[in-house]
Design an enzyme around this catalytic site. Structure first.
Site, PDB file in Angstrom:
ATOM      1  N   GLU A  23      -1.333  -8.930   3.667  1.00 50.17           N
ATOM      2  CA  GLU A  23      -1.160  -9.512   5.009  1.00 50.17           C
ATOM      3  C   GLU A  23      -2.499  -9.824   5.668  1.00 50.17           C
ATOM      4  OE1 GLU A  23      -1.051  -5.001   5.854  1.00 50.17           O
ATOM      5  OE2 GLU A  23      -0.649  -6.394   4.206  1.00 50.17           O
ATOM      6  N   HIS A  48      -3.480  -4.836   0.708  1.00 51.07           N
ATOM      7  CA  HIS A  48      -2.882  -5.353   1.942  1.00 51.07           C
ATOM      8  C   HIS A  48      -2.957  -6.879   1.971  1.00 51.07           C
ATOM      9  CE1 HIS A  48      -2.236  -1.629   4.333  1.00 51.07           C
ATOM     10  NE2 HIS A  48      -3.148  -1.156   3.502  1.00 51.07           N
ATOM     11  N   CYS A  62       0.833  -1.205   0.000  1.00 48.37           N
ATOM     12  CA  CYS A  62       0.000   0.000   0.000  1.00 48.37           C
ATOM     13  C   CYS A  62       0.867   1.255   0.000  1.00 48.37           C
ATOM     14  CB  CYS A  62      -0.994  -0.025   1.164  1.00 48.37           C
ATOM     15  SG  CYS A  62      -2.349   1.165   0.972  1.00 48.37           S
TER      16      CYS A  62
END
Length: 244
Positions: free
Chosen positions: A200, A198, A99
């Site tokens: 993650e 994102h 990001c």
């Protein structure tokens, strides 16, 4: 060999909750993460690769943009991350930008950002959610495509800015349906990839874990003193680690 070590930059404000997610993804991919924040020691010599994490907007002073009243800035972190990216690439260490980190990778290499991307790309789906509700198209022939495939990918989106002008040695690796750049990657050694979403938070998705696998493969090449890009390409043929 022991696991490659990856330095992960985070904000002071939200890093305590973001870093464990990034570290978990790195662990699944075979590496170990260490958290870095502005004002504390961070040295690329101590790690095998780096992740520039998400967070506040990047100061427009770094790329000749204009101040936007709604922007939340972190100048100390900006300075740290520019220095880390420059040092990593100079020393042949791989970089993954997430990001804000993707935008910072572009800026550190001389690129520019669109500070109001959805006003420019009016056909882009303007969603703001941690859930995978935004569709992106991955560019065939890229390293990202080797690891994540070229089928339409559903990702999350929390950004208002986006890459506008590419930095040195970078190419577009993904766009959304409105044409907005959603991923960039370096075309020469060392490996560097930036994704606007994102991954993650999407650790349950195999294609998102593949992004971390690519970085760890590059970091493993550093440890073995091998060229990174062929090592990353070869890793794309390996199975993705299953969730515990």
């Amino acid at each position: 060999m022991t696991r490659p070590v990856i330095g992960v930059t985070t904000s002071r404000r939200s890093g305590w909750r973001i870093f464990p997610l990034v570290a978990f993804n790195l662990w699944l991919a075979g590496a170990r993460g260490v958290r870095w924040v502005a004002g504390r020691p961070s040295d690329v010599e101590d790690v095998d690769g780096i992740i520039i994490g998400g967070g506040d907007d990047i100061s427009p002073d770094l790329y000749g943009g204009r101040i936007v009243a709604s922007s939340r800035l972190d100048p100390a972190r900006d300075t740290m991350e520019v220095c880390l990216i420059e040092a990593a690439l100079e020393r042949g260490k791989p970089v993954l930008g997430i990001c804000r980190g993707s935008q910072m990778l572009n800026v550190a290499l001389g690129g520019r950002l669109d500070q109001d991307a959805y006003a420019t790309y009016t056909a882009s789906d303007h969603v703001r959610t941690i859930l995978p509700k935004k569709a992106v198209e991955i560019v065939p022939g890229t390293l990202l495509a080797e690891h994540a495939g070229t089928d339409t990918m559903k990702v999350n989106a929390l950004h208002s800015q986006a890459v506008e002008v590419l930095g040195r040695d970078l190419r577009v690796a993904a766009r959304d349906r409105g044409g907005m750049i959603q991923a960039i990657e370096r075309t020469s050694e060392p490996f560097a990839l930036g994704v606007q979403w994102h991954p993650e938070h999407l650790f349950y998705a195999r294609r998102q874990r593949a992004i971390f696998r690519a970085l760890v493969a590059a970091a493993d090449a550093v440890r073995r003193d091998r060229a990174q890009l062929p090592h990353v390409s070869a890793a794309a043929d390996q199975p993705i680690t299953k969730l515990p």
